[in-house]
Write an enzyme that holds these catalytic residues in place. Structure first.
Site, PDB file in Angstrom:
ATOM      1  N   ASP A   1      46.814  26.945  15.643  1.00 54.48           N
ATOM      2  CA  ASP A   1      46.006  28.318  15.207  1.00 54.48           C
ATOM      3  C   ASP A   1      46.846  29.692  15.139  1.00 54.48           C
ATOM      4  OD1 ASP A   1      43.381  27.304  15.462  1.00 54.48           O
ATOM      5  OD2 ASP A   1      43.924  26.858  17.552  1.00 54.48           O
TER       6      ASP A   1
ATOM      7  N   HIS B   1      39.899  27.000  22.035  1.00 54.35           N
ATOM      8  CA  HIS B   1      39.845  25.788  21.404  1.00 54.35           C
ATOM      9  C   HIS B   1      39.879  26.438  19.755  1.00 54.35           C
ATOM     10  CE1 HIS B   1      39.091  21.803  19.746  1.00 54.35           C
ATOM     11  NE2 HIS B   1      37.928  21.753  20.326  1.00 54.35           N
TER      12      HIS B   1
ATOM     13  N   HIS C   1      49.193  23.938  24.542  1.00 55.84           N
ATOM     14  CA  HIS C   1      48.505  23.017  24.155  1.00 55.84           C
ATOM     15  C   HIS C   1      48.370  22.002  25.270  1.00 55.84           C
ATOM     16  CE1 HIS C   1      46.666  19.841  21.888  1.00 55.84           C
ATOM     17  NE2 HIS C   1      46.023  20.761  20.877  1.00 55.84           N
TER      18      HIS C   1
HETATM   19  N1  CMC Z   1      49.709  31.871  27.177  1.00 60.39           N
HETATM   20  C1  CMC Z   1      50.418  32.401  28.429  1.00 60.39           C
HETATM   21  N2  CMC Z   1      50.351  31.389  29.354  1.00 60.39           N
HETATM   22  C2  CMC Z   1      49.840  30.173  28.958  1.00 60.39           C
HETATM   23  C3  CMC Z   1      49.281  29.987  27.916  1.00 60.39           C
HETATM   24  C4  CMC Z   1      49.416  31.057  26.999  1.00 60.39           C
HETATM   25  N3  CMC Z   1      49.030  30.827  25.586  1.00 60.39           N
HETATM   26  N4  CMC Z   1      48.750  28.627  27.696  1.00 60.39           N
HETATM   27  C5  CMC Z   1      48.925  28.198  29.065  1.00 60.39           C
HETATM   28  N5  CMC Z   1      49.867  29.170  29.720  1.00 60.39           N
HETATM   29  C6  CMC Z   1      50.292  28.905  31.060  1.00 60.39           C
HETATM   30  C7  CMC Z   1      49.077  29.110  32.064  1.00 60.39           C
HETATM   31  O1  CMC Z   1      48.882  30.309  32.567  1.00 60.39           O
HETATM   32  C8  CMC Z   1      49.753  27.899  33.326  1.00 60.39           C
HETATM   33  O2  CMC Z   1      50.604  28.624  33.908  1.00 60.39           O
HETATM   34  P1  CMC Z   1      50.846  28.514  35.659  1.00 60.39           P
HETATM   35  O3  CMC Z   1      51.219  26.957  35.580  1.00 60.39           O
HETATM   36  O4  CMC Z   1      51.933  29.506  36.013  1.00 60.39           O
HETATM   37  O5  CMC Z   1      49.504  28.542  36.103  1.00 60.39           O
HETATM   38  C9  CMC Z   1      50.567  26.854  32.458  1.00 60.39           C
HETATM   39  O6  CMC Z   1      50.693  27.446  31.003  1.00 60.39           O
HETATM   40  C10 CMC Z   1      49.696  25.601  31.954  1.00 60.39           C
HETATM   41  O7  CMC Z   1      48.659  26.061  31.344  1.00 60.39           O
HETATM   42  P2  CMC Z   1      46.990  25.286  31.527  1.00 60.39           P
HETATM   43  O8  CMC Z   1      46.062  26.497  31.228  1.00 60.39           O
HETATM   44  O9  CMC Z   1      46.866  24.649  32.941  1.00 60.39           O
HETATM   45  O10 CMC Z   1      47.067  24.452  30.195  1.00 60.39           O
HETATM   46  P3  CMC Z   1      45.911  23.817  29.869  1.00 60.39           P
HETATM   47  O11 CMC Z   1      46.484  22.521  29.045  1.00 60.39           O
HETATM   48  O12 CMC Z   1      44.520  23.724  30.713  1.00 60.39           O
HETATM   49  O13 CMC Z   1      45.283  24.660  28.553  1.00 60.39           O
HETATM   50  C11 CMC Z   1      45.264  25.728  26.378  1.00 60.39           C
HETATM   51  C12 CMC Z   1      45.533  24.548  27.298  1.00 60.39           C
HETATM   52  C13 CMC Z   1      45.306  25.430  24.928  1.00 60.39           C
HETATM   53  C14 CMC Z   1      43.801  26.042  26.661  1.00 60.39           C
HETATM   54  C15 CMC Z   1      46.121  26.877  26.840  1.00 60.39           C
HETATM   55  O14 CMC Z   1      47.685  26.626  26.244  1.00 60.39           O
HETATM   56  C16 CMC Z   1      45.680  28.201  26.267  1.00 60.39           C
HETATM   57  O15 CMC Z   1      44.845  29.082  26.698  1.00 60.39           O
HETATM   58  N6  CMC Z   1      46.250  28.660  24.940  1.00 60.39           N
HETATM   59  C17 CMC Z   1      45.700  29.908  24.186  1.00 60.39           C
HETATM   60  C18 CMC Z   1      44.698  29.324  23.402  1.00 60.39           C
HETATM   61  C19 CMC Z   1      44.815  28.632  22.173  1.00 60.39           C
HETATM   62  O16 CMC Z   1      45.760  29.020  21.208  1.00 60.39           O
HETATM   63  N7  CMC Z   1      44.258  27.702  22.004  1.00 60.39           N
HETATM   64  C20 CMC Z   1      44.319  26.759  20.678  1.00 60.39           C
HETATM   65  C21 CMC Z   1      44.600  25.380  21.320  1.00 60.39           C
HETATM   66  S1  CMC Z   1      45.243  24.397  19.881  1.00 60.39           S
HETATM   67  C22 CMC Z   1      43.892  24.210  18.720  1.00 60.39           C
HETATM   68  C23 CMC Z   1      42.573  23.808  19.207  1.00 60.39           C
HETATM   69  O17 CMC Z   1      42.458  23.184  20.418  1.00 60.39           O
HETATM   70  O18 CMC Z   1      41.512  24.172  18.937  1.00 60.39           O
END
Ligand code: CMC
Length: 428
Positions: free
Chosen positions: A362, A267, A306
């Site tokens: 971010d 986050h 996201h």
């Molecule tokens: N790098 C690589 N792969 C990713 C990433 C990433 N940053 N984000 C998602 N994926 C992949 C994930 O592995 C999954 O792949 P598969 O379907 O093959 O298993 C697919 O994309 C869907 O991901 P998810 O984890 O199910 O998505 P989510 O909606 O649960 O998670 C998230 C959203 C923001 C937690 C995630 O994208 C992430 O960890 N991003 C990196 C951390 C980040 O930048 N966070 C800031 C978010 S924006 C500001 C805020 O909220 O504060």
């Protein structure tokens, strides 16, 4: 056509008509679906609340497919260009833009609350010299509840507004103190001649000079960043704020919980994680190898992806422009080239394209904060200051919403059935 959803339970052959409102069915309407009269009834299962609306809200609108973000109906691009953070705070909390008089009163009220009790200062001094600023910020916000015990009166709307004004005013003061603590410098008192963001820079960076005059371009850039971070509807931390608030805890305690949720690297802690990742990559030539590690699932590309945006995060677009304006004053952050190369490759690569992973808020914000002279550990705090407004707007709406009850999800129990206790001497 009636606005209903017809469900047939193939276990019993029974059919149910559930009313549809706003493209939504009520989870409680599923409870009537039973195999036998003793049956508890059906629930929905949604870890991470991926497809569950927890509230009706009139504050922030996001269309993740189109990359749209609006506060109270106003596009984020217009607010970032034409408004300032304190006006946006008024808008988020009150629902409408203020008149000139209302705006001046609002600015004055926030200015009046910027000081913190001397004992808060002493309490902060007790932290270890290298304490993480976010840990300090969270604890100090929680401690405020002991200074304002009347905040417990959460059902009184006027009382809520008093606490809201206090928190918005004190959030940057406490944040600046955490920064000074990290540097080993004396804490600076607020300078109420300055704007909200200029005063924050003064509290962080004033040394021996009697008056600190921050560069207007940096004040403007910080204001834009604060506007972009002010609210983002029902994210992890806003949901934490609402969940804690639903037990009628005071808003300082609830806000400390929300800030704790923000702290995590998935986050608001992501801005810190991005800078650590860029530092680790170290050089543009190492970018392809890092992308490969991401694709192998070894690490995540921090600042990408996201839950809601499946398109370029509109905030990231504005931040990218803001970065250029800041770098004109501070000089270019050398890590920008690594970030740009990561983005270029990721936006062309099938792994990211198929999963609709784009830069989020971010990805570039940390580069700006670093160029301004802040250490990476301050980055989550820089997110928490403006998000304080969003948390409070969400909490205030929640407390006034008669449909809300204490947050209490259900579970599907997967543990052992009933069994008899075995005295320790009889256990194998
Ligand atoms: N790098 C690589 N792969 C990713 C990433 C990433 N940053 N984000 C998602 N994926 C992949 C994930 O592995 C999954 O792949 P598969 O379907 O093959 O298993 C697919 O994309 C869907 O991901 P998810 O984890 O199910 O998505 P989510 O909606 O649960 O998670 C998230 C959203 C923001 C937690 C995630 O994208 C992430 O960890 N991003 C990196 C951390 C980040 O930048 N966070 C800031 C978010 S924006 C500001 C805020 O909220 O504060």
């Amino acid at each position: 056509m009636p606005d209903t959803l017809t469900i047939t339970d193939n276990r019993t052959g029974k059919t149910y008509d559930l009313p549809i409102t706003d493209d939504t069915i009520r989870a409680m309407d599923l409870r009537q679906i039973k195999v036998s009269p003793e049956d508890f009834g059906m629930m929905s299962f949604d870890p991470g609340y991926v497809n569950t609306a927890s509230t009706r809200s009139a504050i922030t609108y996001i269309d993740g497919k189109k990359g749209i973000l609006r506060y109270r109906g106003y596009p984020i691009e217009q607010l970032a260009q034409q408004s300032d953070f304190i006006e946006v705070a008024y808008l988020l909390l009150h629902g409408e833009l203020p008149t000139a008089t209302q705006l001046e009163d609002w600015r004055e009220t926030i200015r009046n609350h910027t000081l913190v009790h001397e004992n808060i200062k002493k309490q902060m001094e007790a932290f270890r010299y290298d304490a993480h600023p976010m840990g300090m910020w969270i604890s100090t916000v929680a401690a405020l509840s002991t200074f304002y015990p009347e905040a417990k009166n959460v059902r009184d709307a006027d009382n809520r507004m008093v606490q809201i004004r206090r928190l918005i005013a004190k959030a940057p003061t406490i944040a600046a103190f955490t920064y000074r603590h990290l540097q080993g410098y004396p804490y600076n008192s607020p300078d109420n001649d300055l704007s909200y963001t200029a005063n924050f820079l003064s509290m962080m960076f004033r040394m021996t000079e009697p008056k600190y005059e921050p560069h207007p371009a940096l004040v403007k850039a910080l204001d834009v960043l604060f506007i972009l971070h002010a609210d983002h509807e029902q994210n992890c931390s806003a949901s934490a704020m609402r969940a804690i608030g639903s037990s009628e805890a005071d808003c300082y305690s609830a806000l400390a919980g929300a800030a704790a949720a923000l702290y995590g690297p998935l986050h608001g802690g992501a801005n810190e994680a991005v800078l650590r990742m860029l530092t680790e990559i170290g050089d543009v030539k190492n970018v392809p190898a890092h992308i490969e590690r991401v694709k192998q699932g070894e690490v995540r590309l921090m600042g990408f992806g996201h839950r809601v945006y499946k398109n370029y995060d509109p905030r990231a677009k504005i931040i990218k422009q803001t970065a250029d304006e800041v770098f004109e004053v501070t000089g270019r952050n050398p890590m920008l080239d690594i970030a740009l190369e990561l983005e270029r490759i990721a936006l062309e690569d099938d792994y990211f394209v198929e999963r609709k992973l784009y830069p989020n808020v971010d990805f570039y914000s940390g580069l700006i904060y670093e160029a301004m002279g802040l250490s990476v550990r301050m980055f989550p705090v820089m997110f928490a200051i403006p998000r304080t407004v969003g948390w409070l707007a969400q909490w205030n709406e929640h407390m006034a919403d008669e449909a809300q009850r204490i947050a209490r999800p259900r579970q599907i129990y997967t543990g052992a059935g009933e069994r008899d206790y075995i005295p320790v001497e009889n256990r194998g």
